[in-house]
Design an enzyme around this catalytic site. Structure first.
Site, PDB file in Angstrom:
ATOM      1  N   ASP A  37       0.857  -1.180   0.000  1.00 42.01           N
ATOM      2  CA  ASP A  37       0.000   0.000   0.000  1.00 42.01           C
ATOM      3  C   ASP A  37       0.900   1.240   0.000  1.00 42.01           C
ATOM      4  O   ASP A  37       2.104   1.144   0.274  1.00 42.01           O
ATOM      5  CB  ASP A  37      -0.883  -0.074   1.258  1.00 42.01           C
ATOM      6  CG  ASP A  37      -1.613   1.207   1.553  1.00 42.01           C
ATOM      7  OD1 ASP A  37      -2.226   1.765   0.624  1.00 42.01           O
ATOM      8  OD2 ASP A  37      -1.567   1.658   2.708  1.00 42.01           O
ATOM      9  N   PHE A  38       0.327   2.415  -0.293  1.00 38.92           N
ATOM     10  CA  PHE A  38       1.143   3.634  -0.294  1.00 38.92           C
ATOM     11  C   PHE A  38       0.937   4.440   0.993  1.00 38.92           C
ATOM     12  O   PHE A  38       1.795   4.454   1.868  1.00 38.92           O
ATOM     13  CB  PHE A  38       0.838   4.494  -1.530  1.00 38.92           C
ATOM     14  CG  PHE A  38       1.750   5.694  -1.639  1.00 38.92           C
ATOM     15  CD1 PHE A  38       3.082   5.527  -1.985  1.00 38.92           C
ATOM     16  CD2 PHE A  38       1.287   6.969  -1.372  1.00 38.92           C
ATOM     17  CE1 PHE A  38       3.948   6.623  -2.057  1.00 38.92           C
ATOM     18  CE2 PHE A  38       2.131   8.063  -1.439  1.00 38.92           C
ATOM     19  CZ  PHE A  38       3.467   7.890  -1.778  1.00 38.92           C
TER      20      PHE A  38
END
Length: 287
Positions: A37-38
């Site tokens: 995920d970012f």
């Protein structure tokens, strides 16, 4: 599972399935995929999402790890181009095979071409966005609540409100109703409710990516409710014989993810330490 001199050792997962997944990754790195995920995982959560940037150690760690494994994919609710820009991924050494799957997999950016592949926007997004200000006003959305245009999705943030959780709860039902009227779904996050087209989530995106790359081991790291679908996908892949590791980028805001994880690390800094340790552990292995 040691590592090179001067780096952190690879942390040991607390579950047997997680330990099996990590062992498979370390034994056959060239057949492993790492999904990340970012926001909250590679980048700190900040009050203004436009100010989010990848942890300064993220790209260097990925640049060391990526050439030694099958592939790295960043899977995010952000538009792919925004994640690439805020992550500093374009043109980074060692990341020529990086893929960013934006808007939960609806968009795909490949480092090799530098181009984004995406479907036509869902007409319900623009229609819902046009109605949003009136819906927020009708339901007493407090000052500090704001709308983010994500192109193929639209999000309502309550993090800047005086009582973010109360504002979030107040808007949950009316935003679900708005989404339903326009053929959309609502993806809840950390003080954000996102209206987007159905049929795509991080679990679908991760599963398709693992299958497309032919990976025989997978590690996924996330921090938010939207990452639960990816966690579930890894659990299903494990049932099918693909070892996997679930990593939670530690958050006291989303305890459900931490409970499901094989390994909990201390936010983006902990994720960077983990990536660095993995890179050190597999250095010299055939990729």
């Amino acid at each position: 599972m040691g590592s090179a001199m001067g780096s952190h050792p690879v942390p040991v997962p607390t579950t047997s399935a997680g330990r099996e997944g990590l062992a498979a990754l370390l034994e056959r790195p060239g057949r492993a995929v790492v999904g990340l995920d970012f926001d909250g995982t590679l980048a700190e959560i900040v009050p203004d999402p436009d100010q989010a940037r990848a942890h300064p150690g993220a790209v260097p760690a990925l640049s060391r790890l990526a050439p030694r494994i099958r592939s790295v994919a960043v899977i995010t609710g952000r538009p792919a181009e925004i994640a690439v820009r805020y992550g500093g991924f374009a043109g980074a050494e060692g990341l020529d095979g990086l893929v960013v799957l934006g808007l939960y997999g609806a968009e795909r950016w490949d480092a090799g071409s530098g181009e984004v592949q995406a479907p036509e926007p869902h007409p319900g997004v623009a229609a819902a966005q046009a109605e949003l200000p009136a819906v927020l006003e009708e339901h007493g959305a407090s000052r500090g609540t704001w709308i983010e245009d994500k192109g193929r999705a639209v999000a309502v943030h309550t993090r800047r409100a005086e009582d973010p959780q109360a504002a979030f709860e107040r808007l949950r039902v009316p935003l679900h109703a708005l989404a339903e009227r326009h053929g959309l779904m609502v993806e809840p996050g950390r003080f954000v409710l996102e209206l987007r087209p159905p049929g795509m989530d991080k679990g679908v995106a991760l599963t398709e990516y693992v299958r497309r790359t032919g990976a025989e081991a997978v590690l996924y790291a996330g921090d938010d409710l939207g990452d639960l679908a990816a966690f579930a996908a890894v659990e299903r892949l494990r049932e099918e014989g693909v070892p996997g590791v679930l990593v939670c980028s530690g958050s006291t805001e989303v305890t459900e993810l931490a409970k499901r994880a094989d390994l909990v690390v201390d936010g983006p800094a902990g994720v960077v330490d983990l990536l660095s340790a993995l890179a050190a552990a597999v250095s010299g292995e055939a990729a």
